[in-house]
Design an enzyme around this catalytic site. Structure first.
Site, PDB file in Angstrom:
ATOM      1  CB  ALA A 186      -0.875  -0.215   1.094  1.00  0.00           C
ATOM      2  CB  THR A 215       2.643  -0.388   5.581  1.00  0.00           C
ATOM      3  OG1 THR A 215       3.888  -0.680   6.107  1.00  0.00           O
ATOM      4  CG2 THR A 215       1.191  -0.606   6.356  1.00  0.00           C
ATOM      5  CG  ASP A 216       6.214   2.515   0.570  1.00  0.00           C
ATOM      6  OD1 ASP A 216       7.260   1.963   0.923  1.00  0.00           O
ATOM      7  OD2 ASP A 216       6.262   3.365  -0.324  1.00  0.00           O
ATOM      8  CD1 TRP A 217      11.388  -0.139   4.959  1.00  0.00           C
ATOM      9  CD2 TRP A 217       9.491  -1.175   3.587  1.00  0.00           C
ATOM     10  NE1 TRP A 217      11.391  -1.412   4.905  1.00  0.00           N
ATOM     11  CE2 TRP A 217      10.072  -2.106   4.105  1.00  0.00           C
ATOM     12  CE3 TRP A 217       8.065  -1.313   3.131  1.00  0.00           C
ATOM     13  CZ2 TRP A 217       9.961  -3.305   3.848  1.00  0.00           C
ATOM     14  CZ3 TRP A 217       8.175  -2.553   2.685  1.00  0.00           C
ATOM     15  CH2 TRP A 217       8.724  -3.604   2.994  1.00  0.00           C
ATOM     16  CB  ILE A 218       5.920   5.108   6.677  1.00  0.00           C
ATOM     17  CG1 ILE A 218       5.965   6.797   7.048  1.00  0.00           C
ATOM     18  CG2 ILE A 218       4.497   4.408   6.950  1.00  0.00           C
ATOM     19  CD1 ILE A 218       5.440   7.506   6.268  1.00  0.00           C
TER      20      ILE A 218
END
Ligand code: BGC
Length: 779
Positions: free
Chosen positions: A238, A271-274
């Site tokens: 995402a 998730t994308d890396w956050i």
């Protein structure tokens, strides 16, 4: 007695629970799920960077598992759940090439970047590249490659366009499905990213992408839908951005209603890396259907535990996601204890890289100079001739064992290059490298060598120095390099347009060499589209080599010498000016007053206060240029060959829910070559506005000998001709006469045929409705 029995019963039950520690297998997922504590469940939904629980943190450096891999999922040894490793992607495995305490190296093959790969229009070849990448993923002890990058080229200035395939969703979906099927043949997974509407880097974690449901479904989600239906990616990532007011990572409409309910997706979403994000809770991510929080933070585990305990998060939601995680884990090489060799087959993969670049490089101009027959020596201009760009920067970079530059590629083909120029450029590059590192702008934190940064400003050469090269060379080559990547979009002045030094170089070299009757070829070594209209008249030939991977110089030499006939075609329109795209008006969006005030304070826009209105709606790329009849530098689908092709009369037959299109393509020239036949469909006038034409099928011939023909048969499901009808939340193919326009590019239609079709509809969920009224472009 009763008391004794009770004690025995409790002891037995307790003992059973203690002893019955099921070990994960493909057929005891429910049992393992039952045996997991809440803490273990929470932990499994949060990436392994959380070293509160696990030592497997690998983000950004040394690690116990794979140094330099992007992330992990945590191990739960008690239940036989191994850690799994996720690595970037997508142009090859991105891990650290060296590790502490060993002399062994861990380089990976740099394959052509996404735009180059897609320009092959050869799904079989893309599948081979995917399989080779999957193999390196597995041999380097990783389980998932974080790719393919599937966002659309909404605008030529997006910094990550090089990782992505096209401005067209159908082509994107087909190329991505081929890549995914190839990778997953090796029994490792992909993460199709970034889901969704992530076509800009500016404010990427806070921007609200505001768009119509129709543009979302037809343009930005369509490629993902094709990939899900045709290749079943193990994982989907995402994106960072917000879509119509809700973060993609916590967007139930996107991650559940559309992805799972409408498309039937069965894999996991990460998730994308956050980690923890402003304006979004981990609880809402879990609820939305996001199964894995990357890179993972201990506080996220705690939030899930607390959420279940205080009733804010249903255990059923947790269990649903945990089950999906377990289903993913049992498929992985880590679970199978695959003995990774750490030794990919560079020779075999170099051959695949070279061939895929051969087919992805696009010949933009040729006044007859190519292929070269009697060129024995070349004057090689442009710093990237000697410091060739195999790929882009950021997470999409790869650390290859070598890169074949132009000098070496030509040498391997038996062509000599000027020693004076080699000396000048090599000295300049050594100097520029040091200078660049010393002067690096802190805001451009991705621009380090470790992140693949390699592009330095072009050097000026005096006309006298250029003139001196004419005598010793049969021809000149000028390489124009561009490199972009994660975290920052491109600017028009120095990245889309040529800088004055490059312009002057093209002008001086063409003047000097043409005066002596010698040809000049420009090689574009860029991940993305650049301006060509103002200078393309000068050189004799222009080859867009993209960033073609580590065999680049060899692939280009194959084409220059005619060992291989170019067959690549553009997957995006090359505009005359960067601002010609309809999206320019809203690229990269706007900041409202509140956010501007915040930025003055802390430099960060507030989530939801930076926004991009997709006013161009469905008119992205050629859908805009062809419908609104605008001139372009090179149209979508364009690419020259050293031979010519004739197209027969097409046969178009409606067969139930599909249309079959057949065309015979004949090589009418004098050398062998491959052609990509493209089918554009013009819909009848109906209730919904339609672009002038849309790509609905394509096929590439085999290598055809002069005079040889091949019949290409393409099947188009009637469903694929549908538009998204927002009023009724349905796909709608309106009844009427459709024109099938078959050609060599979107503006070179060779023949047409018609078919009458009945109405087709398909109900969908009513998802992702915009919260603001958008001022949409209309015909
Ligand atoms: C990028 C992703 C990448 C991830 C892990 C993010 O910043 O957007 O594409 O896979 O980092 O490196």
């Amino acid at each position: 007695m009763k008391k004794l029995l009770t004690i025995c019963f409790v002891a037995t039950t307790f003992g059973m629970t203690m002893n019955a520690q099921p070990k994960l297998s493909a057929d005891n997922i429910d049992e393992v799920l039952k045996a997991m504590t809440l803490e273990e469940k929470a932990k499994l939904l949060v990436g392994g960077a959380n070293n509160f629980f696990s030592a497997n943190a690998v983000v950004g450096g040394e690690a116990t598992l794979v140094a330099g891999a992007a992330g992990t999922t945590p191990e739960i040894a008690r239940l036989g759940i191994p850690a799994t490793v996720l690595t970037d992607g997508p142009a090859g495995v991105r891990i650290n090439p060296t590790r502490r305490g060993t002399d062994q190296t861990f380089y990976a093959t740099a394959f052509p970047i996404g735009s180059c790969l897609a320009s092959t229009w050869n799904t079989e070849l893309v599948g081979q590249v995917g399989q080779a990448i999957g193999n390196e993923t597995k041999e380097y002890r990783c389980d998932v490659i974080l790719g393919p990058g599937m966002n659309l080229h909404r605008n030529p200035l997006c910094g990550r366009n090089f990782e992505y395939y096209s401005e067209d969703p159908f082509l994107t979906g087909k190329i991505a499905a081929a890549y995914i099927n190839g990778v997953q043949k090796e029994d490792v997974g992909v993460s199709a990213k970034h889901f969704a509407v992530n076509s800009q880097e500016t404010d990427r974690t806070s921007v609200d992408e505001r768009l119509s449901q129709r543009a979302a479904r037809e343009i930005y989600l369509r490629g993902f839908e094709i990939a899900v239906r045709e290749s079943n990616p193990w994982t989907i990532m995402a994106s960072y951005n917000i879509i119509n007011g809700t973060h993609a990572m916590g967007n139930r409409d996107l991650l559940t209603s559309i992805l799972r309910d409408d498309w039937g997706y069965k894999g996991i979403v990460m998730t994308d890396w956050i980690g923890i994000r402003q304006g979004l809770t981990t609880i809402s991510e879990v609820q939305a259907g996001n199964d894995l929080m990357e890179p993972g933070q201990p506080a996220q585990v705690q939030e899930i535990i607390d959420g279940v305990k205080n009733g804010k998060l249903a255990i059923a939601d947790v269990d649903r996601n945990v089950r999906r995680m377990l289903e993913y884990i049992v498929k992985t090489p880590s679970f199978r204890k695959y003995p990774a060799s750490n030794k990919p087959d560079f020779t075999a993969h170099a051959a695949i890289t070279r061939q895929s670049a051969n087919e992805g490089i696009v010949l933009l101009k040729n006044n007859g100079t190519l292929p070269w027959k009697n060129i024995k020596s070349v004057a090689l201009f442009g710093e990237n001739s000697y410091d060739f760009l195999s790929g882009g920067t950021g997470s999409g970079c790869v650390h290859p064992p070598y890169v074949v530059d132009m000098l070496e590629g030509l040498k391997n083909a038996g062509i000599k290059s000027s020693e004076t120029l080699t000396d000048i450029y090599r000295k300049y590059i050594a100097y520029a490298r040091v200078k660049f590192q010393a002067e690096r702008h802190p805001a451009k934190w991705f621009q380090t060598e470790a992140m693949g940064q390699q592009k330095y400003p072009e050097i000026s050469l005096s006309p006298i120095a250029v003139e001196k090269e004419v005598r010793g060379a049969d021809a000149a080559i000028i390489t124009i390099g561009r490199q972009a990547g994660e975290g920052i979009d491109r600017d028009i002045e120095t990245e889309f347009n040529l800088i004055p030094e490059e312009r002057q170089l093209i002008f001086d070299v063409c003047q000097a060499f043409h005066a002596a009757g010698k040809p000049v070829v420009v090689i574009i070594n860029s991940g993305s589209v650049i301006e060509t209209a103002s200078w393309s008249g000068y050189p004799d030939a222009i080859l867009c080599a993209w960033q073609p991977g580590m065999e680049g110089g060899n692939s280009i030499a194959d084409l220059l010498t005619g060992k291989v006939n170019p067959s690549g075609k553009l997957t995006m329109t090359w505009p005359i000016a960067a601002t010609d795209h309809a999206s320019t008006k809203n690229f990269p969006g706007a900041l409202d007053d509140y956010s501007l005030m915040q930025m003055l304070g802390n430099g960060q826009p507030i989530p939801g206060h930076a926004y991009t209105n997709h006013e161009e709606d469905i008119y992205v790329g050629y859908r805009f240029f062809d419908t609104f009849k605008r001139d372009v530098a090179y149209p979508f689908g364009y690419g020259l060959s050293y031979t010519t092709f004739e197209y027969s009369k097409p046969v178009v037959k409606a067969k139930g829910q599909t249309v079959e299109v057949s065309i015979t393509v004949k090589n009418s020239g004098s050398v062998s070559g491959k052609e990509v036949a493209q089918v554009y469909v013009a819909a009848p006038k109906g209730r919904l506005e339609k672009p002038a034409q849309e790509l609905k099928a394509f096929a590439k011939t085999r290598e055809l000998q002069p005079g040889e023909s091949q019949t290409l048969t393409m099947t188009i499901p009637v469903r694929n001709l549908a538009s998204f009808d927002e009023a009724n939340s349905q796909w709608l193919t309106e009844a009427g006469t459709y024109t099938f326009r078959i050609g060599a590019n979107s503006r070179d239609i060779r023949c047409t045929a018609e078919a009458k079709l009945a109405e087709y509809t398909e109900q969908t969920s009513n998802a992702l409705a915009p919260k603001q009224k958008l001022n949409l472009l209309k015909q």
